[in-house]
Design a protein around this motif. Structure first.
Motif, PDB file in Angstrom:
ATOM      1  N   ASN A   1      58.804  38.035 -13.231  1.00 11.93           N
ATOM      2  CA  ASN A   1      60.101  37.852 -13.737  1.00 11.93           C
ATOM      3  C   ASN A   1      60.530  36.765 -14.458  1.00 11.93           C
ATOM      4  N   GLY A   2      60.040  35.664 -13.900  1.00 13.78           N
ATOM      5  CA  GLY A   2      60.167  34.111 -14.402  1.00 13.78           C
ATOM      6  C   GLY A   2      59.547  33.955 -15.883  1.00 13.78           C
ATOM      7  N   GLU A   3      58.313  34.783 -15.898  1.00  9.26           N
ATOM      8  CA  GLU A   3      57.646  34.757 -17.174  1.00  9.26           C
ATOM      9  C   GLU A   3      58.275  35.908 -18.293  1.00  9.26           C
ATOM     10  N   GLY A   4      59.223  36.546 -17.798  1.00 10.72           N
ATOM     11  CA  GLY A   4      59.960  37.511 -18.648  1.00 10.72           C
ATOM     12  C   GLY A   4      59.159  38.710 -19.068  1.00 10.72           C
ATOM     13  N   GLN A   5      58.043  39.064 -18.218  1.00  8.62           N
ATOM     14  CA  GLN A   5      57.144  40.018 -18.230  1.00  8.62           C
ATOM     15  C   GLN A   5      57.642  41.408 -17.586  1.00  8.62           C
ATOM     16  N   LEU A   6      58.643  41.507 -16.785  1.00  8.73           N
ATOM     17  CA  LEU A   6      58.871  42.742 -16.186  1.00  8.73           C
ATOM     18  C   LEU A   6      59.351  43.692 -16.995  1.00  8.73           C
ATOM     19  N   ILE A   7      58.994  44.986 -16.751  1.00  3.95           N
ATOM     20  CA  ILE A   7      59.216  46.128 -17.427  1.00  3.95           C
ATOM     21  C   ILE A   7      60.733  46.630 -17.082  1.00  3.95           C
ATOM     22  N   PRO A   8      61.720  46.677 -18.063  1.00  5.63           N
ATOM     23  CA  PRO A   8      62.945  47.269 -17.686  1.00  5.63           C
ATOM     24  C   PRO A   8      62.803  48.621 -16.592  1.00  5.63           C
ATOM     25  N   LEU A   9      63.522  48.350 -15.584  1.00  7.23           N
ATOM     26  CA  LEU A   9      63.440  49.454 -14.691  1.00  7.23           C
ATOM     27  C   LEU A   9      63.754  50.954 -15.059  1.00  7.23           C
ATOM     28  N   GLU A  10      64.646  50.951 -16.079  1.00  5.42           N
ATOM     29  CA  GLU A  10      64.800  52.322 -16.483  1.00  5.42           C
ATOM     30  C   GLU A  10      63.707  52.838 -17.038  1.00  5.42           C
TER      31      GLU A  10
ATOM     32  N   GLY B   1      71.807  49.970 -11.871  1.00 11.44           N
ATOM     33  CA  GLY B   1      71.931  48.874 -12.094  1.00 11.44           C
ATOM     34  C   GLY B   1      72.214  48.019 -10.927  1.00 11.44           C
ATOM     35  N   GLU B   2      73.051  48.552  -9.772  1.00 10.12           N
ATOM     36  CA  GLU B   2      73.225  47.799  -8.507  1.00 10.12           C
ATOM     37  C   GLU B   2      71.860  47.736  -7.817  1.00 10.12           C
ATOM     38  N   LEU B   3      71.038  48.955  -7.833  1.00  7.16           N
ATOM     39  CA  LEU B   3      69.661  48.743  -7.401  1.00  7.16           C
ATOM     40  C   LEU B   3      68.847  47.627  -7.437  1.00  7.16           C
ATOM     41  N   ARG B   4      68.862  47.798  -8.995  1.00 11.47           N
ATOM     42  CA  ARG B   4      68.117  46.725  -9.879  1.00 11.47           C
ATOM     43  C   ARG B   4      68.546  45.330  -9.480  1.00 11.47           C
ATOM     44  N   ASP B   5      69.584  44.894  -9.462  1.00  7.18           N
ATOM     45  CA  ASP B   5      70.297  43.558  -9.235  1.00  7.18           C
ATOM     46  C   ASP B   5      69.579  43.124  -7.714  1.00  7.18           C
ATOM     47  N   GLU B   6      70.087  44.175  -6.517  1.00 11.57           N
ATOM     48  CA  GLU B   6      69.596  44.173  -5.320  1.00 11.57           C
ATOM     49  C   GLU B   6      68.046  43.705  -5.185  1.00 11.57           C
ATOM     50  N   TRP B   7      67.399  44.550  -5.805  1.00 10.47           N
ATOM     51  CA  TRP B   7      65.844  44.314  -5.855  1.00 10.47           C
ATOM     52  C   TRP B   7      65.569  42.865  -6.328  1.00 10.47           C
TER      53      TRP B   7
END
Length: 213
Positions: free
Chosen positions: A121-130, A200-206
């Motif tokens: 996440n810090g490196e900006g590599q995460l794939i959008p959850l959707e 979106g809420e699940l993503r933010d909590e995760w």
């Protein structure tokens, strides 16, 4: 061989214990000495593969898979056939839960799932959850396995740790693995209904969960 058998049997028992259901399935293990031999005999790329009640793996001094990941795949088959995020995410999560370095064969070394997700996440590599939720498999080059595996596992860990096993198993059995966009839309709707939260809420909590770990 005895050590391998003991590890596999323990993993089998522990996964069944987690699921709260015994299994009478007998798993056949096939080990190949290297990737080339495995590919020549199976046509499968990658270090491990579970199909039917058979597990095929590369096993040598340099390369060994943890003893739980592929077993988890087989034992989860009766529960459903969800998107790869849930399928691969659970197997990877269970490996860590049972004490293995779950990301060792996925370019994560000995990092814990949440720590690796935080790093990515810090490196900006995460794939959008959707987007990750639409993947029908994780392992091919286009799915970016070094990111997709730990990301999927971290989301599964969040769901189980935060909302419990029962809701997760309900989602696992409800969501369908499909490349069809209408089915993928139904998957999002089902996930939101089961957890009574928007994606979106699940993503933010995760993200809050793995960033504070």
């Amino acid at each position: 061989i005895d050590k391998i058998a003991d590890e596999r049997d323990r993993g089998f028992r522990e996964i069944c214990l987690f699921l709260g259901r015994d299994s009478d399935v007998r798993i056949r293990m096939v080990f190949f000495e290297d990737a080339a031999t495995k590919y020549a005999n199976t046509g499968h790329q990658g270090a491990g593969w579970a199909f039917g009640n058979t597990i095929v793996e590369i096993y040598n001094d340099q390369q060994k898979l943890d003893p739980y990941h592929e077993t988890a795949h087989i034992l989860m088959r009766p529960y459903g056939s969800p998107p790869a995020l849930f399928n691969e995410g659970f197997a990877t999560y269970m490996s860590e839960r049972l004490g293995a370095h779950a990301l060792n064969s996925m370019s994560g070394g000995e990092a814990l799932i949440y720590d690796r997700a935080s790093q990515l996440n810090g490196e900006g590599q995460l794939i959008p959850l959707e987007e990750l939720l639409t993947y029908t498999e994780i392992g091919s080059r286009q799915t970016n396995p070094p990111v997709a595996y730990p990301e999927a596992a971290s989301f599964v860990k969040f769901l189980i740790d935060t909302y419990g096993k029962d809701k997760f198993l309900k989602a696992y059995g409800t969501l369908k693995n499909s490349g069809d966009k209408s089915v993928q839309k139904q998957n999002v709707d089902a996930l939101e209904s089961i957890y009574d939260k928007s994606l979106g809420e699940l993503r933010d909590e995760w993200k809050k969960a793995f960033l504070k770990s």
